[in-house]
Design a protein around this motif. Structure first.
Motif, short mmCIF file in Angstrom:
data_model
loop_
_atom_site.label_atom_id
_atom_site.label_comp_id
_atom_site.label_asym_id
_atom_site.label_seq_id
_atom_site.Cartn_x
_atom_site.Cartn_y
_atom_site.Cartn_z
N PHE A 1 0.84 -1.12 0.04
CA PHE A 1 -0.01 0.01 -0.08
C PHE A 1 0.68 1.50 -0.03
CE2 PHE A 1 -2.50 -3.26 2.37
CZ PHE A 1 -3.65 -3.11 1.46
N LYS B 1 -1.42 5.67 -4.24
CA LYS B 1 -1.74 4.64 -5.38
C LYS B 1 -2.99 4.04 -4.78
CE LYS B 1 -0.77 1.66 -8.85
NZ LYS B 1 -1.98 1.09 -8.64
N SER B 2 -3.98 4.13 -5.57
CA SER B 2 -5.23 3.51 -5.37
C SER B 2 -5.20 2.11 -5.36
CB SER B 2 -6.41 4.28 -5.96
OG SER B 2 -6.34 3.82 -7.18
N VAL B 3 -6.02 1.12 -4.89
CA VAL B 3 -6.14 -0.15 -5.11
C VAL B 3 -7.38 -0.95 -5.10
CG1 VAL B 3 -3.78 -0.85 -3.95
CG2 VAL B 3 -5.84 -0.79 -2.59
#
Lengths: 253, 253
Positions: free
Chosen positions: B111, B115-117
């Motif tokens: 994570f 940075k989106s996940v």
């Protein structure tokens, strides 16, 4: 229509064959390989030969061959009409200099027979013996990819080396991950989303900025706990890479 | 509606917060962190506190904290009504055993804040102090992911270690690739399709079967040419990983 002859029948030859066969303005008119048995797949789609003296006239000859036979095979290409291009990352353009028209056509990708690839996304590194030939090679490359780059032999050699780190060595780290999973009765598939995200992170972050983990945090407790779980061989790799991360990011052990 | 309190304000806390906020049947009613400044983002969306004695009653308390404060913080959770879950790969479930209801909720992913996940694809490893609590934790996990796995503390520790290899160490190899590119005035972006393909190959091949390159071919000429191009630090890494590939794949140096 641009006629192309491919020499070689390995993974690179196979994927180039597929890409040029699909392209709008190119046609693979012949595939050569010294072992007839290896030509089976190609025979169903085009002319083939295992006799190097029987090459057809074409605009381009793609030498998708093992590095150490490129020079030797090029001896037989002295009288061909088109441009001879080798596809190797490690071989200098000079290896072909006894020919009149020559260059390099190096697709920077890992190829396996049983894994299809989208050639349009693959960078092709080109080099040529003249500006005129460079233009022609560029046009050829644009038939199968969006990403064509002029890269000289020194740069290409460095890229080939960098590719060993990011591809061969990373894949080996996946193998070690799989070994650790197996030893602990965990399905390796659990690591796949992490592997995918690790690779896709660098689309938006530099690898330097994307670095996480106990090494960069200098988390000695976790590092020692990890080392205690590892076999000798894996312990050495863990220590060396941990040290390298700390060295690169400016933390002393 | 299942009320959740998150303890911690780092990357894991941030992404868990986002996932549970989006989920249909859960609501994050409070975020705790000992430093008030770190709660800024969360303040805009929910209640926050920097006083550990002010925790609200909830069904779940997610301890997204540094490994070495989990035990200490858990002292303050003795009288909470719900289930306390830590989110660490390396910490045993036993660390929480002075509580009545506890477990582990470990999302196996890297994570970064920027940075989106897609949380739905992330495996969440769960463990609990009782079968009943395991069922509840599983239900909670299914609110944010499709991939929930029962993993015990020993297996989780091994997975955390495997993750260092496939994530932290692979990313460092990307960093070395970037260094080599920079040194040779080549844009690092040229390696991105290769990195992506290396990771996506293992969706269809085992990493063992996907291995390519000079090490597995035992191509000494290329290996020596590569070593000659490298700095001392990178040379050691190249040698050790080459040796490890050859050892694993049964070829002796």
């Amino acid at each position: 229509m641009t006629e192309v002859v491919i020499l070689g029948a390995g993974n690179v030859a196979f994927h180039l064959f597929k890409a040029f066969s699909k392209a709008e303005n190119t046609r693979v008119i012949q595939v050569y390989n010294h072992r007839k048995e290896s030509l089976k797949y190609f025979e169903e789609h085009t002319d083939t030969t295992s006799n190097i003296s029987d090459l057809k006239p074409a605009y381009f000859y793609l030498l998708a061959l093992k590095d150490d036979v490129i020079y030797e095979i090029s001896e037989n290409l002295k009288d061909i009409p088109g441009i001879a291009l080798h596809t190797s990352g490690a071989v200098s353009i000079k290896t072909l200099e006894r020919l009149d028209n020559f260059g390099v056509f190096y697709p920077l990708q890992t190829f396996s027979k049983n894994k299809s690839v989208d050639f349009a996304e693959i960078p092709v590194c080109i080099e040529a013996n003249s500006a005129k030939n460079l233009g022609k090679i560029k046009k050829l490359a644009l038939e199968i990819t969006k990403d064509v780059r002029e890269i000289d032999s020194e740069q290409r050699k460095a890229l080939h080396l960098a590719a060993v780190f990011v591809n061969n060595f990373s894949n080996h780290l996946y193998t070690i991950g799989a070994e650790i999973c197996e030893k602990n009765q965990v399905d390796f598939s659990i690591l796949k989303p992490l592997i995918k995200e690790t690779a896709s992170k660098i689309e938006s972050l530099s690898p330097e900025a994307a670095q996480t983990g106990p090494a960069i945090r200098n988390d000695q407790k976790t590092i020692e706990a990890h080392l205690a779980l590892l076999s000798k061989n894996h312990k050495d790799i863990y220590s060396l890479l941990t040290q390298s991360i700390q060295h690169f990011h400016g933390k002393k052990l």
